[in-house]
Enzyme design. Structure first.
Site, short mmCIF file in Angstrom:
data_model
loop_
_atom_site.label_atom_id
_atom_site.label_comp_id
_atom_site.label_asym_id
_atom_site.label_seq_id
_atom_site.Cartn_x
_atom_site.Cartn_y
_atom_site.Cartn_z
CD GLN A 191 21.65 -109.06 -60.05
OE1 GLN A 191 21.92 -108.76 -61.17
NE2 GLN A 191 21.74 -109.94 -59.13
CB ALA A 195 23.84 -107.82 -48.60
CG ASN A 227 28.76 -105.08 -54.98
OD1 ASN A 227 27.89 -105.39 -54.43
ND2 ASN A 227 28.54 -104.21 -55.85
CE LYS A 228 25.28 -109.67 -58.20
NZ LYS A 228 25.18 -111.22 -58.01
CG ASP A 252 26.43 -108.78 -51.58
OD1 ASP A 252 26.84 -107.92 -52.64
OD2 ASP A 252 25.34 -109.38 -51.45
#
Ligand code: MRU
Length: 364
Positions: free
Chosen positions: A204, A56, A255-256, A245
């Site tokens: 990631q 982000a 978030n992810k 984010d």
């Protein structure tokens, strides 16, 4: 942070090379450390969309430089507005992207076109410097939390931290958010060990967080995304720490994808679940994260295919689903504030509530 002893940031300029913008191609890590030279706003937009650059805070900083590159081609009012809209549309969930573009527009709209290129580079540079400083401050505040956990551990037993996705230095301009306290704890000699969620579909965690931690010498173990709950039930996680984010003014955390399930498991096992963020990640306009935060839907091919290195060292991509199976790929989820132990910001920690956030940021 350093790679093989050399300090780097995640974005930098080369003034001798036409003031081009340089980033690491994060789609090539961990197998190859390639530097990409970006010279046009279109190249910046492409890098953000394809996640050559991601995280982000970092996409905001790189987009700010993208606007400087755009103004080199055409510094008119129309160009400024059009290119800003083009860059802002690259990814929907991380608020830092919109925050950085808005800040650039606020600075550049009153500036005469002839002065805009220099002003844009300066402002983008300030955004980068501030992000690095904010993340360093987050590191110090998060370190205090890890020190408290350290006091509860038996001599010789590690402090087990679990993280999801990559909220390290390559997701920001420098230091990272969730990983900054971990680097500082390791550097001051605390016995930290990190469980790294692989973070499907793009991995990631397995590719980027493991690479970052390994490069810094931080002990870590990569786990599949579904292992965290089991480890928590068996006393093997002392604290969860993730990035974000977008945080609503009420403390909901985007978030992810998969972060929400970690928060549920942490709550069920009374394990602290902390979220680290610079204030540029707070969306003061949103109160209900589940209903109001736009969730990016990415290509199904990210689910149906994976990349990896074969035994002969070739990096290749293979299909893992049957021909014809459809796949869905929501890239983020929202963890309700009630599951968040607290927020770690550059101004200190606070409860994940509107009162908590406004207490730290009374000027908002
Ligand atoms: O899709 P990505 O890789 O850009 O998502 C990144 C994350 O979800 C990070 O946890 C978040 O941006 C925090 S970065 C400091």
């Amino acid at each position: 942070m350093k790679i093989n002893g050399t300090p780097y940031r995640s974005v930098w300029l080369n003034e001798k090379d036409g003031w081009s913008v340089h980033i690491f191609d994060q789609t090539r890590l961990p197998f190859s450390l390639d530097i990409l030279r970006l010279t046009t706003p279109q190249a910046v937009a492409h890098a953000i969309c394809t996640m050559q650059v991601r995280g982000a805070p970092l996409i905001g900083a790189v987009a700010a430089y993208g606007l400087a590159l755009a103004l080199r081609e055409d510094a008119s009012d129309t160009s400024l507005e059009n290119q800003a809209s083009m860059l802002a549309a690259t990814r929907p969930t991380a608020i830092n992207l919109r925050w950085a573009i808005e800040r650039m527009l606020t600075h550049l709209r009153p500036t005469a076109p002839a002065q805009r290129v220099a002003a844009a580079y300066e402002e983008a540079g300030r955004i980068c410097d501030e992000d690095a400083a904010q993340n360093e401050a987050i590191g110090h505040h998060g370190l205090a939390l890890i020190r408290e956990i350290a006091k509860t551990k038996k001599a010789g037993s590690p402090i087990n931290l679990l993280t999801h996705c990559n909220a390290g230095w390559i997701a920001t301009v420098d230091w990272g958010t969730a990983l900054a306290p971990i680097y500082m704890a390791h550097d001051e000699g605390l016995n930290v060990h990190v469980w790294v969620d692989e973070t499907r579909p793009r991995n990631q965690g397995a590719a980027l967080t493991a690479w970052e931690l390994g490069s810094h010498g931080v002990p870590h173990t990569v786990i599949v995304d579904n292992a965290g709950g089991h480890l928590m039930q068996h006393g093997q996680v002392d604290m969860v720490i993730v990035g974000t984010d977008r945080v609503t003014r009420t403390g909901d955390v985007a978030n992810k994808i998969g972060t929400y399930l970690k928060a549920l498991a942490a709550h069920d096992n009374a394990i602290p679940f902390w979220v680290a963020l610079p204030s540029t990640t707070i969306d003061w306009t949103v109160a209900d994260g589940v209903q109001e935060i736009p969730i990016e839907e990415r290509a199904a091919s990210e689910v149906t295919h994976v990349s990896g290195k074969t035994a002969d060292g070739t990096v290749t991509r293979v299909q893992i689903t049957p021909d014809g199976s459809t796949a869905a790929n929501p890239a983020f989820d929202v963890t309700p504030a009630r599951l968040v132990t607290g927020l770690i910001t550059e101004r200190g920690t606070c409860p994940a509530t509107e009162q908590g956030l406004r207490g730290l940021f009374p000027e908002t």
